[in-house]
Design an enzyme around this catalytic site. Structure first.
Site, PDB file in Angstrom:
ATOM      1  N   ARG A   1       5.575  91.449  -1.001  1.00  0.00           N
ATOM      2  CA  ARG A   1       6.466  92.574  -0.711  1.00  0.00           C
ATOM      3  C   ARG A   1       5.333  93.777  -0.942  1.00  0.00           C
ATOM      4  O   ARG A   1       5.025  94.079  -2.131  1.00  0.00           O
ATOM      5  CB  ARG A   1       7.591  92.689  -1.903  1.00  0.00           C
ATOM      6  CG  ARG A   1       8.524  91.510  -1.618  1.00  0.00           C
ATOM      7  CD  ARG A   1       9.700  91.608  -2.377  1.00  0.00           C
ATOM      8  NE  ARG A   1      10.636  90.589  -2.039  1.00  0.00           N
ATOM      9  CZ  ARG A   1      11.774  90.294  -2.247  1.00  0.00           C
ATOM     10  NH1 ARG A   1      12.226  90.895  -3.389  1.00  0.00           N
ATOM     11  NH2 ARG A   1      12.064  89.125  -1.989  1.00  0.00           N
TER      12      ARG A   1
ATOM     13  N   GLU B   1       5.784  96.821  -1.873  1.00  0.00           N
ATOM     14  CA  GLU B   1       6.210  97.865  -2.801  1.00  0.00           C
ATOM     15  C   GLU B   1       5.222  98.707  -3.463  1.00  0.00           C
ATOM     16  O   GLU B   1       4.150  98.165  -3.774  1.00  0.00           O
ATOM     17  CB  GLU B   1       7.378  97.472  -3.593  1.00  0.00           C
ATOM     18  CG  GLU B   1       8.657  96.748  -3.101  1.00  0.00           C
ATOM     19  CD  GLU B   1       9.437  95.755  -4.091  1.00  0.00           C
ATOM     20  OE1 GLU B   1       8.910  95.742  -5.003  1.00  0.00           O
ATOM     21  OE2 GLU B   1      10.495  95.673  -3.672  1.00  0.00           O
TER      22      GLU B   1
ATOM     23  N   ARG C   1       6.449  94.715 -14.278  1.00  0.00           N
ATOM     24  CA  ARG C   1       7.096  93.644 -13.886  1.00  0.00           C
ATOM     25  C   ARG C   1       7.371  93.568 -12.434  1.00  0.00           C
ATOM     26  O   ARG C   1       7.975  93.025 -11.872  1.00  0.00           O
ATOM     27  CB  ARG C   1       8.474  93.735 -14.533  1.00  0.00           C
ATOM     28  CG  ARG C   1       9.164  94.974 -14.277  1.00  0.00           C
ATOM     29  CD  ARG C   1      10.470  95.058 -15.122  1.00  0.00           C
ATOM     30  NE  ARG C   1      11.357  96.089 -14.667  1.00  0.00           N
ATOM     31  CZ  ARG C   1      12.647  96.436 -15.115  1.00  0.00           C
ATOM     32  NH1 ARG C   1      13.201  95.450 -15.678  1.00  0.00           N
ATOM     33  NH2 ARG C   1      13.228  97.604 -14.631  1.00  0.00           N
ATOM     34  N   HIS C   2       6.392  94.203 -11.879  1.00  0.00           N
ATOM     35  CA  HIS C   2       6.185  94.059 -10.226  1.00  0.00           C
ATOM     36  C   HIS C   2       4.893  93.548  -9.677  1.00  0.00           C
ATOM     37  O   HIS C   2       3.938  93.685 -10.138  1.00  0.00           O
ATOM     38  CB  HIS C   2       6.587  95.353  -9.560  1.00  0.00           C
ATOM     39  CG  HIS C   2       7.768  96.074  -9.642  1.00  0.00           C
ATOM     40  ND1 HIS C   2       8.297  96.706 -10.634  1.00  0.00           N
ATOM     41  CD2 HIS C   2       8.998  95.831  -8.882  1.00  0.00           C
ATOM     42  CE1 HIS C   2       9.503  96.883 -10.390  1.00  0.00           C
ATOM     43  NE2 HIS C   2       9.907  96.342  -9.136  1.00  0.00           N
TER      44      HIS C   2
ATOM     45  N   GLU D   1      16.306  91.701 -14.068  1.00  0.00           N
ATOM     46  CA  GLU D   1      16.792  90.971 -13.138  1.00  0.00           C
ATOM     47  C   GLU D   1      16.009  89.893 -12.906  1.00  0.00           C
ATOM     48  O   GLU D   1      14.959  89.924 -12.859  1.00  0.00           O
ATOM     49  CB  GLU D   1      17.223  91.620 -12.075  1.00  0.00           C
ATOM     50  CG  GLU D   1      17.668  90.910 -10.772  1.00  0.00           C
ATOM     51  CD  GLU D   1      17.549  91.543  -9.577  1.00  0.00           C
ATOM     52  OE1 GLU D   1      17.394  92.513  -9.376  1.00  0.00           O
ATOM     53  OE2 GLU D   1      16.973  90.800  -8.756  1.00  0.00           O
TER      54      GLU D   1
ATOM     55  N   SER E   1      18.863  86.958  -7.445  1.00  0.00           N
ATOM     56  CA  SER E   1      19.942  87.438  -6.919  1.00  0.00           C
ATOM     57  C   SER E   1      20.568  86.430  -5.959  1.00  0.00           C
ATOM     58  O   SER E   1      19.702  85.758  -5.267  1.00  0.00           O
ATOM     59  CB  SER E   1      19.445  88.605  -6.047  1.00  0.00           C
ATOM     60  OG  SER E   1      19.614  89.751  -6.791  1.00  0.00           O
TER      61      SER E   1
ATOM     62  N   ARG F   1       8.853  86.028 -13.272  1.00  0.00           N
ATOM     63  CA  ARG F   1       9.817  86.812 -14.350  1.00  0.00           C
ATOM     64  C   ARG F   1      10.377  85.860 -15.137  1.00  0.00           C
ATOM     65  O   ARG F   1      10.714  86.147 -16.131  1.00  0.00           O
ATOM     66  CB  ARG F   1      10.801  87.726 -13.434  1.00  0.00           C
ATOM     67  CG  ARG F   1      10.253  88.971 -12.890  1.00  0.00           C
ATOM     68  CD  ARG F   1      11.322  89.740 -12.447  1.00  0.00           C
ATOM     69  NE  ARG F   1      10.804  91.087 -11.932  1.00  0.00           N
ATOM     70  CZ  ARG F   1      11.715  92.186 -11.736  1.00  0.00           C
ATOM     71  NH1 ARG F   1      12.947  92.072 -11.749  1.00  0.00           N
ATOM     72  NH2 ARG F   1      11.178  93.394 -11.452  1.00  0.00           N
TER      73      ARG F   1
END
Lengths: 444, 444
Positions: free
Chosen positions: B220, B222, B228-229, B367, B370, B418
């Site tokens: 990703r 991002e 936490r990424h 989180e 999902s 995570r």
């Protein structure tokens, strides 16, 4: 209401030991076939585990239900609730006498390809409509066996105290200085997709992880577009500290034998679907030296091989046939390769440095795995990088790990797809990958 | 001679039940410490499983051996052959009285970072010299636990009839039409690194694979650069046919509980090294609806949340604390999210389409997963793609799989890192990855 409760059994789980005669069950799956004989209608329901015959006798059941069954569109998704009737003459020893048929999704028609096995499709057609190709029992069987191979391999590793690792796929440097790299735009920088976990698993040896395995994707921008090349493949990688090439060859041959054993034990119905009979490879595998391989090829083949040449496809076949004829086995090792034609990290023999402590594990027609004892001495490693025309500066992150206590170590990498391919005698490596990536194919 | 035979035991395997007092063994590892007291010299040898004390009494042993031991350079790689002397007062209940010390590789000095735990290093320093950071017992412990988590998760899947799959990482289309993509040059075409196996695992449901799992890398692009990424992470993905969101939530909570159980059972010494005490999460996890979450936040926090907002970090903490205070548990689900803020493939409720059959599994502070029941009706799926401003033409390879018999299905994805991070209370997600990739870091 939970949707999962819709299904009570897979078709293959309806056996006298598990289900009572007359028991009410629900199956869920696809309409494989509808045979409407007027007074009787057979619906064949298919799920991942097999098929079941749903029998509707016009006189005995509700008219609407009978008509609904006759009109079912092939490959639609249904659930059928009914009573089991064990019947030796029925296809799988039972039929289902339905009370209710529920259509969950209607399939369009015509289908993009046939699913009954009555019409052969070309590989490209099958891959273009992979979602429907996967519904064929033969295709499912390959992936069930691939699943079992991976579980067996991991089980073997865990039992032998290997740690599972995951190394990065996005890297700044080519593993082997090669050209077969896919470039990535990583934010504002250039990066590459990793060709192999090689450098990272070696760093883990310096990190004291002692024995590691990784099963993950590798990416090679090779232009090859053959039956046995993929541009994205799954590699099974191993690295072991305080070990030499003989130690890791022993791990490899035992692992191969174990995977065969487990597939034979746990994949009976899939092997049957494919018509494949497996024998457990006998260990230890035959070891031929590179020099012996040259002799065999030059004695048996028109295409001569010279010292320093890599093994060509024809040579692989010649030696593979020789091994098979003389031992009855398909797997063997070729050891003691010339240092110059192996990667820079292969350890040369101390007393004859033109030979390296490297090996290939072969199957009759192709290479399955390459490995070696690695160089753990930083000065020797640097000079090997240089003598292969590369710049040690590009390998700083890797070389640093050798300066502060790198143990002697050895390892190998094996292509998962080639392993499954040779096990099952699959004609094309693409048959062992869900969504293959090659020179031409990026979709689905 | 096989190098592996150099080592007879790991340091941790030297116990009275496995080894006789006085037995001759060989350990292999790193020089952790040398304490030279003049008449006696202690060498602490470290391997993956622990440490052992090698004791040399000057008067009792060969002078050359004694001098060699005194001069050992920290973090060099050695083997020590000697006799075990069980001794309650010694650090691990035994000492080794050496006959031979063999230096396999001498470490440079000074070391790029301390390994004794006496000096704290910044995360960046540790990651820059990861090979040496991994030698610290705390770092090794994290990766041993990660290993166990993965084995437990796979074991759970296999027991519940999931098929392991591997879907492509090089793809032609963005999974969710998003922008966070890394572009690749794939021969003469543009391609992307896959953000998630989502579209492919759904295609497998159309392929009749029924229940699948995949554990592999996702990418990703991002820009987030937080604790936490990660830009490359390991995703645990599941998809199940004939299932709804409640079915796959049940799978997820049981899986989480099983992973905790196995880590508690099999990673005692690693948990001890980290000073972590684990409790098995109680199942079923609490389920809060999205509307209830808004109420909790607005009652307890200054930062108000409105219907249609995503959950912010502060909101996550507020609700996480609420759940922990009221139930004593860290894990919970948030269900029934607004359809508009979930991906296009989430199934809206039939009777109130502004809500979707989707969920997040939360840990107290973040989180973890999902999931949703997915849309299996092609017309609805197409209109959802359009209403999110995307072009269905870009999803042709995916939509085709819905036209010919797609069963209802549901699934989820969970970040492996995570999960490990919340299990161990790790401060930074980078501590759970061997070689993390983030906005700034591409090496090692």
């Amino acid at each position: 209401m939970s949707l999962a409760n819709l299904r009570t059994h897979y078709t293959a789980d309806v056996e006298p030991e598990k289900v009572d005669n007359g028991q009410k069950i629900t199956l869920a799956g696809w309409v494989h076939e509808v045979r409407d004989l007027g007074g009787i209608c057979f619906v064949v329901l298919r799920d991942r585990e097999g098929k079941a015959q749903v029998t509707l006798v016009k006189k005995k059941i509700d008219k609407d239900l009978f008509n609904a069954a006759r009109r079912l569109v092939r490959e639609s998704v249904i659930t059928v609730t009914g009573n089991v009737k064990f019947e030796e003459k029925a296809p799988n020893g039972y039929e289902l006498l339905p009370e209710e048929i529920n259509i969950l999704n209607v399939a369009g028609s015509p289908l993009p390809m046939d699913t009954t096995g009555k019409v052969d499709a070309e590989l490209d057609t099958r891959l273009d409509s992979r979602f429907i190709d996967l519904r064929r029992a033969e295709t499912t069987a390959v992936f069930k066996i691939r699943h079992e191979v991976l579980q067996a391999i991991r089980e073997y590793f865990v039992k032998h105290k290997f740690l599972e690792t995951a190394t990065p796929k996005v890297v700044a440097t080519a593993t082997e200085g090669g050209t077969a790299l896919f470039p990535i735009t990583y934010f504002d920088r250039e990066a590459f997709l990793n060709q192999s976990p090689q450098l990272f698993k070696q760093i883990l040896m310096s990190g004291g992880f002692d024995r590691v395995f990784e099963i993950g994707p590798i990416f090679r921008a090779e232009e090859h577009d053959t039956r046995r090349h993929l541009n994205e493949a799954t590699s099974i990688d191993v690295e072991v500290s305080f070990a030499d090439h003989f130690d890791v060859m022993e791990i490899l041959e035992n692992l191969v034998a174990y995977a065969y054993t487990q597939v034979i034990e746990n994949c009976k119905s899939s092997l049957e679907v494919l018509g494949v009979e497996l024998n457990i490879p006998k260990t230890p595998f035959l070891k031929l030296t590179y020099n012996e391989v040259i002799e065999i090829i030059n004695a048996r083949s028109e295409e001569k091989m010279h010292w320093g040449d890599d093994l060509g496809t024809l040579g692989e076949h010649t030696v593979g046939d020789y091994v098979y004829e003389t031992t009855g086995e398909s797997h063997y090792f070729i050891i003691d390769w010339p240092t110059e034609i192996k990667p820079f990290y292969a350890m040369p023999y101390e007393d004859r440095p033109e030979f390296s402590k490297s090996f290939d594990m072969m199957h009759r027609t192709m290479e399955l795995s390459s490995g070696a004892q690695r160089i753990h001495i930083p000065s020797l490693l640097k000079s090997r990088i240089e003598s292969q025309g590369m710049d040690p500066d590009g390998f700083e992150f890797y070389l640093k790990a050798f300066e502060y206590g790198m143990p002697p170590h050895a390892g190998w990498g094996m292509g998962c797809e080639r392993f499954v391919m040779t096990m099952l005698g699959t004609d094309n490596i693409r048959d062992t990958v869900l969504f293959p990536r090659d020179r031409r194919r990026l979709s689905p």
